[in-house]
Design a protein around this motif. Structure first.
Motif, short mmCIF file in Angstrom:
data_model
loop_
_atom_site.label_atom_id
_atom_site.label_comp_id
_atom_site.label_asym_id
_atom_site.label_seq_id
_atom_site.Cartn_x
_atom_site.Cartn_y
_atom_site.Cartn_z
N PRO A 1 -12.59 6.82 -4.65
CA PRO A 1 -13.82 6.88 -3.86
C PRO A 1 -15.08 6.97 -4.74
CG PRO A 1 -12.45 8.82 -3.45
CD PRO A 1 -11.69 7.94 -4.38
N LEU B 1 -14.32 -12.01 0.35
CA LEU B 1 -12.90 -12.35 0.21
C LEU B 1 -12.58 -13.86 0.23
CD1 LEU B 1 -11.18 -9.44 2.21
CD2 LEU B 1 -11.28 -9.75 -0.26
N PRO B 2 -13.16 -14.64 1.16
CA PRO B 2 -12.82 -16.08 1.14
C PRO B 2 -13.20 -16.75 -0.18
CG PRO B 2 -13.95 -15.49 3.18
CD PRO B 2 -14.05 -14.30 2.28
N PHE C 1 0.81 -1.22 0.00
CA PHE C 1 0.00 0.00 0.00
C PHE C 1 0.85 1.27 0.00
CE2 PHE C 1 -4.61 -0.78 0.58
CZ PHE C 1 -4.61 -2.16 0.61
N LEU D 1 -17.50 -6.62 1.02
CA LEU D 1 -16.17 -6.96 0.49
C LEU D 1 -15.53 -8.01 1.40
CD1 LEU D 1 -13.63 -6.57 -1.29
CD2 LEU D 1 -12.97 -4.71 0.22
N ARG D 2 -15.58 -7.74 2.69
CA ARG D 2 -14.97 -8.65 3.66
C ARG D 2 -15.55 -10.05 3.52
NH1 ARG D 2 -13.44 -11.85 6.08
NH2 ARG D 2 -12.79 -12.14 8.22
N ALA E 1 -4.15 -5.75 -3.70
CA ALA E 1 -4.11 -5.75 -2.23
C ALA E 1 -4.03 -7.17 -1.68
CB ALA E 1 -5.34 -5.03 -1.67
N THR F 1 -9.44 -3.65 5.92
CA THR F 1 -10.25 -4.83 5.60
C THR F 1 -9.35 -6.01 5.23
OG1 THR F 1 -12.02 -3.39 4.79
CG2 THR F 1 -12.12 -5.70 4.13
N TRP G 1 -15.79 3.45 -5.94
CA TRP G 1 -16.26 2.66 -4.79
C TRP G 1 -17.72 2.95 -4.49
CZ3 TRP G 1 -15.31 -1.56 -2.36
CH2 TRP G 1 -15.75 -1.77 -1.05
N LEU H 1 -7.57 3.57 -4.08
CA LEU H 1 -8.93 3.13 -4.43
C LEU H 1 -9.78 4.37 -4.65
CD1 LEU H 1 -11.10 0.96 -4.75
CD2 LEU H 1 -11.34 0.92 -2.27
N VAL I 1 -7.73 -3.11 -7.92
CA VAL I 1 -7.10 -2.67 -6.67
C VAL I 1 -7.14 -3.81 -5.64
CG1 VAL I 1 -7.27 -1.04 -4.74
CG2 VAL I 1 -7.68 -0.23 -7.06
N THR I 2 -8.28 -4.49 -5.56
CA THR I 2 -8.43 -5.59 -4.60
C THR I 2 -7.44 -6.72 -4.90
OG1 THR I 2 -10.77 -5.04 -4.35
CG2 THR I 2 -10.09 -7.21 -3.57
N THR J 1 -11.03 5.73 1.59
CA THR J 1 -11.31 4.44 0.94
C THR J 1 -10.07 3.55 0.93
OG1 THR J 1 -11.05 5.62 -1.15
CG2 THR J 1 -13.28 4.98 -0.56
N SER J 2 -8.91 4.13 0.64
CA SER J 2 -7.69 3.32 0.63
C SER J 2 -7.37 2.79 2.02
CB SER J 2 -6.49 4.13 0.10
OG SER J 2 -6.56 4.26 -1.30
N TYR K 1 -8.72 -9.41 7.49
CA TYR K 1 -9.01 -10.69 6.84
C TYR K 1 -7.82 -11.62 6.91
CZ TYR K 1 -9.57 -13.99 2.99
OH TYR K 1 -9.61 -15.12 2.24
N TRP L 1 -18.03 -2.23 2.92
CA TRP L 1 -16.84 -2.93 3.44
C TRP L 1 -17.17 -4.31 3.96
CZ3 TRP L 1 -12.86 -1.11 1.35
CH2 TRP L 1 -12.78 0.27 1.06
#
Lengths: 105, 280
Positions: free
Chosen positions: B247, B264-265, A80, B260-261, B231, A95, B250, B245, B227-228, A88-89, A99, B257
């Motif tokens: 805004p 993820l799995p 990052f 998104l969380r 990350a 998040t 988004w 990211l 972006v994800t 947002t970033s 996770y 959020w």
């Protein structure tokens, strides 16, 4: 989840029975899966039950957990490094971090 | 600066062999309401090179099939249309672009990132109110401009990659500084040359500046997915970096959020499976 045989005098309230406690006649005193209370422990002592098999939570080495957390923090900080400080970033950073911490490989 | 004129790029792109028919048909299918899977499977099987490679992947030990599949139609029945389509698109694009002459371009890292973006787009499509399969394909193709540059201008693109390494900057910045053009522009030109459906065209040409795209452009979702994927460290590139990211994007994808969380799995699982099926 492992199991451990604990002497009755070392039992604590909240510990979970991993194998039913039975008396000499085979009668179930405490079924499997039950969490011990002050009174059940007292009754075990009265009945002179020597030991109870209880569930043992796998206690993770705190140093290892901390090392993982540290490595994770470094890697995500690095990824990052150009992502800026916008809300947002930052939220995405958090998040992903949460996770990864929860889903350790 | 090794400036590449757009005219020169356009000429070169015009000279590219046409996409394999099977790939063109699959791409066009995204713009269609009803997809005739049997018809598409027949069309794919007319391309022997693609069929042979897809069947090789389908029969690999990963799937552990009891008996081998011998036709695309069987592969669709056994593995599902989505799996076969992603194989065909990935295999078809790769056969069109050869990047081994471009020093510093790592085709495997490229593919892993594209598959990662695909799965992220797929996993977030519901939140964004977008068709999952379309999102998947848009993710797979979003950086195709990079592939076109690395294969058609290997020497020039190698300089951009070297510049990126030296300056630790985003690839789009390196491309603009060194070449005077970036992969979203080249991808857009390619999308025109190959008559991509409008949605896929937007995904390719607008994913780095989603705020300038229309509010309902799929580029918003692809930006978030891109972006994800960075990350989540999907490419395994040591020097990888996450873009800011946007805004606006988004907000437009209904950014949540918790959603998104929770996705993820599933995204990670899908990513691992797809990489294995594509032997990445």
């Amino acid at each position: 989840m492992g199991v451990e045989d604990l002497a009755t005098d070392r039992l604590l309230p909240g510990m979970v029975v991993a194998e039913a406690v039975v008396d000499e006649g085979g009668r179930v005193l405490i079924p499997v899966g039950v969490a011990l209370s002050e009174s059940t422990i007292a009754s075990l002592v009265r009945r002179e039950v020597p030991a109870v098999r209880i569930e043992q939570e796998v206690v993770e080495d705190p140093a290892r957990v901390e090392a993982y957390r540290q490595n994770l923090r470094e890697r995500i900080d690095y990824l990052f490094r150009h992502a800026g400080q916008s809300e947002t970033s930052r939220a995405l950073y958090q998040t992903i971090f949460d996770y990864r911490l929860e889903h350790r490989a | 600066m090794t400036s590449l004129h757009k005219d020169k790029i356009a000429v070169r792109l015009q000279q590219l062999p046409p996409l394999p028919q099977a790939v063109t048909e699959l791409l066009a299918s995204f713009a269609q309401e009803d997809v005739d899977v049997d018809k598409l499977a027949r069309q794919i099987s007319h391309d022997q090179a693609i069929t042979a490679r897809v069947l090789r992947v389908a029969n690999s030990s990963f799937y552990g099939l009891q008996s081998k599949v011998g036709t695309i139609q069987e592969a669709v029945v056994v593995l599902g249309f989505r799996a076969v389509r992603s194989m065909v698109l990935a295999v078809g694009m790769n056969s069109t672009f050869r990047t081994d002459q471009c020093r510093g371009f790592d085709a495997e890292i490229y593919q892993r990132h594209c598959v990662g973006t695909s799965l992220a787009a797929w996993g977030l499509a519901e939140m964004a109110g977008c068709n999952r399969d379309l999102a998947f394909t848009a993710g797979l193709l979003h950086d195709i401009g990079q592939l076109a540059l690395a294969s058609n201008f290997p020497v020039e693109y190698a300089k951009a990659l070297e510049y990126q390494r030296q300056h630790d900057c985003f690839i789009v910045v390196a491309e603009r500084d060194v070449l005077g053009v970036d992969h979203t522009q080249v991808g857009g030109m390619l999308a025109e040359t190959w008559h991509f459906p409008a949605t896929l065209h937007q995904a390719v040409s607008e994913h780095h500046e989603p705020a300038a795209a229309k509010a309902d452009s799929i580029a918003n979702l692809i930006h978030v997915a891109d972006v994800t994927a960075h990350a989540l460290d999907f490419s395994r590139l040591q020097e990888d970096m996450v873009m800011p990211l946007d805004p606006v994007a988004w907000e437009r994808v209904g950014g949540d959020w918790l959603a998104l969380r929770q996705a993820l799995p599933q995204i990670e699982k899908g990513f691992a499976e797809t990489c294995q099926s594509l032997m990445l």
